[in-house]
Design a protein around this motif. Structure first.
Motif, PDB file in Angstrom:
ATOM      1  N   ILE A 111      38.041 -24.182  92.817  1.00 29.37           N
ATOM      2  CA  ILE A 111      38.281 -25.474  92.202  1.00 29.37           C
ATOM      3  C   ILE A 111      36.987 -26.285  92.193  1.00 29.37           C
ATOM      4  O   ILE A 111      36.717 -27.033  91.259  1.00 29.37           O
ATOM      5  CB  ILE A 111      39.458 -26.164  92.909  1.00 29.37           C
TER       6      ILE A 111
ATOM      7  N   PHE B 254      35.192 -27.846  89.065  1.00 33.16           N
ATOM      8  CA  PHE B 254      34.705 -29.231  89.099  1.00 33.16           C
ATOM      9  C   PHE B 254      33.255 -29.301  88.638  1.00 33.16           C
ATOM     10  O   PHE B 254      32.896 -30.141  87.810  1.00 33.16           O
ATOM     11  CB  PHE B 254      34.865 -29.770  90.522  1.00 33.16           C
TER      12      PHE B 254
ATOM     13  N   THR C 141      37.865 -39.266  91.056  1.00 26.99           N
ATOM     14  CA  THR C 141      39.290 -38.937  91.154  1.00 26.99           C
ATOM     15  C   THR C 141      39.501 -37.458  90.884  1.00 26.99           C
ATOM     16  O   THR C 141      40.328 -36.810  91.527  1.00 26.99           O
ATOM     17  CB  THR C 141      40.100 -39.766  90.139  1.00 26.99           C
ATOM     18  N   MET C 142      38.710 -36.930  89.954  1.00 27.38           N
ATOM     19  CA  MET C 142      38.835 -35.514  89.648  1.00 27.38           C
ATOM     20  C   MET C 142      38.524 -34.674  90.889  1.00 27.38           C
ATOM     21  O   MET C 142      39.199 -33.687  91.171  1.00 27.38           O
ATOM     22  CB  MET C 142      37.872 -35.154  88.523  1.00 27.38           C
ATOM     23  N   PHE C 143      37.502 -35.113  91.642  1.00 26.35           N
ATOM     24  CA  PHE C 143      37.152 -34.367  92.854  1.00 26.35           C
ATOM     25  C   PHE C 143      38.270 -34.430  93.884  1.00 26.35           C
ATOM     26  O   PHE C 143      38.680 -33.409  94.448  1.00 26.35           O
ATOM     27  CB  PHE C 143      35.858 -34.906  93.458  1.00 26.35           C
ATOM     28  N   ILE C 144      38.798 -35.643  94.127  1.00 28.05           N
ATOM     29  CA  ILE C 144      39.856 -35.792  95.132  1.00 28.05           C
ATOM     30  C   ILE C 144      41.086 -34.995  94.716  1.00 28.05           C
ATOM     31  O   ILE C 144      41.687 -34.272  95.512  1.00 28.05           O
ATOM     32  CB  ILE C 144      40.190 -37.292  95.322  1.00 28.05           C
TER      33      ILE C 144
ATOM     34  N   SER D 191      41.086 -32.379  92.839  1.00 27.00           N
ATOM     35  CA  SER D 191      40.828 -30.947  92.957  1.00 27.00           C
ATOM     36  C   SER D 191      40.979 -30.498  94.406  1.00 27.00           C
ATOM     37  O   SER D 191      41.449 -29.407  94.686  1.00 27.00           O
ATOM     38  CB  SER D 191      39.438 -30.611  92.429  1.00 27.00           C
ATOM     39  N   LYS D 192      40.600 -31.356  95.326  1.00 26.94           N
ATOM     40  CA  LYS D 192      40.747 -31.022  96.741  1.00 26.94           C
ATOM     41  C   LYS D 192      42.231 -30.882  97.110  1.00 26.94           C
ATOM     42  O   LYS D 192      42.621 -29.930  97.790  1.00 26.94           O
ATOM     43  CB  LYS D 192      40.096 -32.117  97.580  1.00 26.94           C
TER      44      LYS D 192
ATOM     45  N   MET E  54      44.672 -30.213  95.038  1.00 32.38           N
ATOM     46  CA  MET E  54      45.184 -29.032  94.349  1.00 32.38           C
ATOM     47  C   MET E  54      44.827 -27.769  95.108  1.00 32.38           C
ATOM     48  O   MET E  54      45.638 -26.846  95.227  1.00 32.38           O
ATOM     49  CB  MET E  54      44.579 -28.941  92.948  1.00 32.38           C
ATOM     50  N   ALA E  55      43.607 -27.723  95.656  1.00 36.75           N
ATOM     51  CA  ALA E  55      43.155 -26.535  96.368  1.00 36.75           C
ATOM     52  C   ALA E  55      44.021 -26.279  97.584  1.00 36.75           C
ATOM     53  O   ALA E  55      44.417 -25.141  97.863  1.00 36.75           O
ATOM     54  CB  ALA E  55      41.697 -26.702  96.786  1.00 36.75           C
TER      55      ALA E  55
END
Lengths: 333, 264
Positions: free
Chosen positions: A45, A49, B207-210, B212-213, B215-216
């Motif tokens: 992910i 990103f 927000t995309m990073f948070i 993605s975390k 989701m992971a």
């Protein structure tokens, strides 16, 4: 900074790929031991990103926009080793599925953007952050780390381009791959990065880091507790860089012997190139027959042009009929 | 009906620059559309096994890069154009556009070298770049991406890389759609002049990073529930088909041409 194929010689690509193998091995081991298995999917992910981060355009003065690489940001957020794997995968997808950046030059691109950029950026950040314990220190680390990270990575790419004409020439002395020497490739690569791309990278990194720190501070990679590690890391990173330097200077010394030194002393690079080039430059016509289809037997040449003609015609007709179909489809709708 | 609803409003929103939002949306959309054409079942143009395609495409790129014979490069270009002509129109257009842009860029870069008398680079590198970009794009457009990743497994790429690669391809799609929605809402909500727009872009990416975390972590729990132990195998039934044979013969002819023309 994505180097396409045919700018670097296959042997340079092989050397760069070989240089990346120990880095990848260490990164995989480090990630396996350092990161809990729970976070394994995070690498994928994280790669998604970092791939998408290059899609984000940042406004620049004058109404233009630019996009960041985000290598240092990723290293600060998920750790340099994970960042290395994530960027590698993002680069692989770009090379293999999008045709962006060379397949052979993959090793070289990884060296610049998945190794030099995140590691250098991260260790500069860590070094400053450990010395200056205030928030300002942390941001100074991010600014310097991301700025230097992308610029040194660009410098590496410039060196890889610049050593090509020294190392690989044909019998006539003309470079086989990227024709520009270090004196041209270094300014051409570094000046735009120093002035524009580096600034974009800094803005992007600082803004996103500040946002994440404010919203969800727990998600940021903690890193090693000891102070000394950062400096060792920096030294290790620099040691890893030296083979490149050796390759550049060592061969440059060898190659600059006899004839080239004369050129450099007499009239600088740009001028020095001309006499040799003029000699072969007029052989434009004499070189061409060797490379042109004439080199083949006549029949084979005809066949080849016939096949080319058929292929091009089919492509043209398909495109024309495709365009027509689209138009006729849009009229009733 | 309340009175204020009947009143005429002549609010004209101030013009604002939002090129960077539009550009981000466009580049995200182009990526997503590229992924969308991949998802879903479709009949592949060439029924050649992905392992062979990946292997020979990389081999072809090595040969192109090594070759000093203009004739060989022209032969490869013609061969690739011929393959291209058998593909769908939409694909042809995309591949040609990409190849022409990259080759043209190369040509521009090499013009100064030509002024210095070095025509060799311009004549050789431009068609080489054209052929290389075309080859990679033909591979990527004519093959399902999951079969490319499973082909990598046969080339001894470590499991962790293939796992990460697989997750990446799926999540570029998910995260891409997610951030696309955020960009749309940013665009919709900034009526008139919005001074905070520049700051919002970091919010979108952050927000995309948070996200993605999160989701992971969810994904890992889901994987563990289904019995994931950290390793996995690829089961493939490889049948050597007629198409594979023809494809191999063509490539052997090209390799032969490389060595034959290399001697001249």
């Amino acid at each position: 900074m994505h180097i396409p194929d045919n700018y670097l010689s296959p042997s340079t690509c092989a050397v760069m790929g070989a240089a990346m193998i120990p880095v990848w091995t260490i990164a995989v081991k480090k990630v396996k031991s350092e990161i809990a298995r729970v976070k394994m999917p995070l690498l994928g992910i994280g790669a998604a990103f970092s791939f998408l981060m290059m899609m984000f355009n940042v406004p620049l003065p004058g109404g233009t926009t630019g996009h960041a690489v985000g290598g240092t940001l990723l290293a600060i957020l998920i750790g340099p080793f994970s960042a290395c794997i994530s960027v590698t995968v993002a680069l692989l997808i770009q090379a293999l599925l999008f045709g962006d950046g060379g397949v052979l030059a993959f090793g070289a691109n990884c060296f610049n953007m998945a190794f030099v950029l995140p590691f250098l950026g991260y260790f500069i950040y860590k070094f400053i952050k450990d010395r200056v314990k205030t928030e300002k220190g942390e941001y100074a680390g991010i600014v310097l780390g991301s700025y230097l990270g992308i610029n040194i990575a660009a410098l590496c790419a410039a060196i890889e381009f610049g050593i090509q004409p020294l190392l690989f020439k044909n019998a006539a002395g003309q470079p086989l791959y990227s024709p520009y020497p270090l004196s041209v490739s270094i300014p051409a690569m570094t000046i735009p990065h120093l002035l524009v791309a580096g600034v974009v990278e800094v803005l992007f990194t600082v803004a996103i880091f500040a946002f994440i720190k404010k919203v969800s501070p727990g998600t940021i990679y903690e890193g090693a507790k000891q102070k000394t590690r950062a400096i060792y890391g920096l030294i290790v990173a620099l040691i890893c860089l030296t083979p490149l330097g050796l390759l550049a200077t060592g061969t440059a010394w060898g190659e600059w012997g006899a004839d080239e030194i004369k050129d450099v002393v007499s009239g600088g690079n740009a001028l020095g190139f001309v006499p040799e080039g003029m000699k072969n430059g007029f052989s434009f016509e004499t070189i061409m027959p060797d490379y042109a289809v004439k080199g083949l037997p006549d029949i084979a040449g005809y066949l080849l042009s016939a096949v080319a003609g058929v292929a091009i015609l089919i492509i043209l007709f398909k495109i024309i009929s495709g365009v027509k179909k689209n138009k006729s489809g849009s009229i009733p709708g | 009906m309340p009175e204020w609803l009947l009143k005429d409003e002549n609010y004209i929103p101030q013009a604002d620059k939002d090129t960077f939002v539009n550009k981000s949306i466009l580049s995200l959309l182009s990526i997503l559309s590229r992924f969308k054409t991949q998802s879903g079942y479709r009949v592949e143009t060439f029924r050649v096994s992905a392992v062979l395609k990946v292997a020979f495409t990389i081999f072809l790129i090595v040969l192109l890069s090594l070759s000093r014979s203009f004739t060989f490069i022209i032969i490869v270009n013609v061969y690739l154009l011929l393959i291209l002509s058998m593909m769908r129109t939409g694909e042809i257009l995309k591949i040609l556009r990409m190849s022409f842009i990259v080759a043209f860029f190369t040509f521009i870069i090499l013009i100064p070298a030509a002024f210095w008398g070095n025509y060799y680079s311009m004549i050789m590198i431009t068609p080489k770049v054209f052929a290389t970009v075309m080859a990679v794009n033909i591979l990527s457009h004519s093959t399902q991406w999951h079969s490319i990743t499973s082909a990598l497994k046969t080339f001894f790429v470590p499991d962790i890389f293939i796992l990460v690669l697989d997750i990446t391809i799926k999540y570029i799609m998910l995260l891409g759609e997610f951030s696309l929605n955020m960009l749309y809402s940013l665009k919709l909500r900034s009526v008139g002049k919005n001074r905070n727009k520049y700051a919002s872009i970091s919010g979108v990416a952050g927000t995309m990073f948070i996200k993605s975390k999160e989701m992971a972590e969810d994904m890992y729990t889901a994987m563990e529930c289904r019995g994931y132990t950290g390793e996995y195998r690829v089961y493939t039934k490889t049948k050597f088909t007629y198409a594979d044979f023809i494809y191999m013969m063509i490539n052997i002819v090209i390799i032969f041409a490389f060595f034959y023309l290399g001697k001249v």
